[in-house]
Structures are given as C-alpha cells and as structure tokens.
Design an enzyme around this catalytic site. Structure first.
Site, PDB file in Angstrom:
ATOM      1  CB  CYS A   1      14.028   2.422  13.250  1.00 24.83           C
ATOM      2  SG  CYS A   1      13.534   3.475  14.613  1.00 24.83           S
TER       3      CYS A   1
ATOM      4  CB  CYS B   1      -0.982   0.008   1.171  1.00 23.88           C
ATOM      5  SG  CYS B   1      -0.236   0.298   2.789  1.00 23.88           S
TER       6      CYS B   1
END
Length: 131
Positions: free
Chosen positions: A120, A98
């Site tokens: 991260c 997406c």
C-alpha cells in the site's frame, strides 16, 4: 550501493512539501486522493525522492484500499521494517536507496496475486515513467 544521505534542507530543496512530509517524515496522504491510485498505464514507478525504480506496472492491482497497490517490488528496491506506531504493529516499506517512506505491506488478505501481499504505497512517494 550505499544509501543516499541528504540533510533535511537538501531534501526540502528537491521535494514538494507533500513529498517531504511522506517520504522523510513518514506521513500518509489521504485515501483516494493520489494520482496513481487508479493509474493503469504501462511503465515503472520510481521513488519520487531519488528516482530509483521500485515497482513495475505489471505488479500493480486494484485493491480498492484508496492507495496504489502492488503485489511485489523490483528485487532489492524496497526494504521492510517493523512499525509499531499508532498502537499497532505493521510492516513499513521504504526505498532501499534513499530510505524514503513509501507506505506499508500487508500479507494474507486473500487477494488473487502471486504473493498474497499488498504493498500500500502513497502516490506522492512515486514518480511514474511510461514505457
């Protein structure tokens, strides 16, 4: 698989304001505030925008950086892009399905992981599914 295409209005209808800010506008949640930073259950971390599986709990580790850290993604689930914002060059990671912003990947920090990488990731970009 073709990327999921939605208008901002369609994304706003299914995402919380915090999720929209991070996933669609490349925001960042404050460190040490995300629900998955210290999360240790066994399962899969899916994209909060489209529910695509991104990471397994077996690749999560405590990097003490303030955000969930993973040393590798599920193959093909996460895409990498050069990010030159904020006066520096980093590698942005997004959901391949997406395009939702997940965070950044850092290499060569010396963590004792198989890849020597730290993905991260913003907790708000994730949705956990317990095994």
């Amino acid at each position: 698989m073709s990327p999921i295409q939605k208008s901002d209005e369609e994304w706003r209808a299914i995402l919380s304001p915090a999720q929209f800010r991070v996933l669609r506008n490349k925001g960042t949640e404050a460190p040490n505030t995300g629900e998955y930073n210290k999360h240790t259950e066994t399962g899969v971390y899916n994209c909060a925008g489209c529910n695509t599986p991104l990471y397994t709990s077996s690749t999560k580790f405590d990097s003490h950086c303030g955000w969930p850290a993973f040393f590798d993604a599920i193959p093909g689930a996460v895409s990498r892009h050069e990010d030159t914002s904020h006066g520096m060059t980093r590698i942005e990671i997004t959901c391949t399905a997406c395009g939702g912003h997940l965070g950044h990947v850092f290499k060569g920090e010396g963590f004792a992981t198989p890849t020597d990488e730290r993905h991260c990731v913003n907790s708000v970009s994730l949705k956990f599914a317990k095994e």
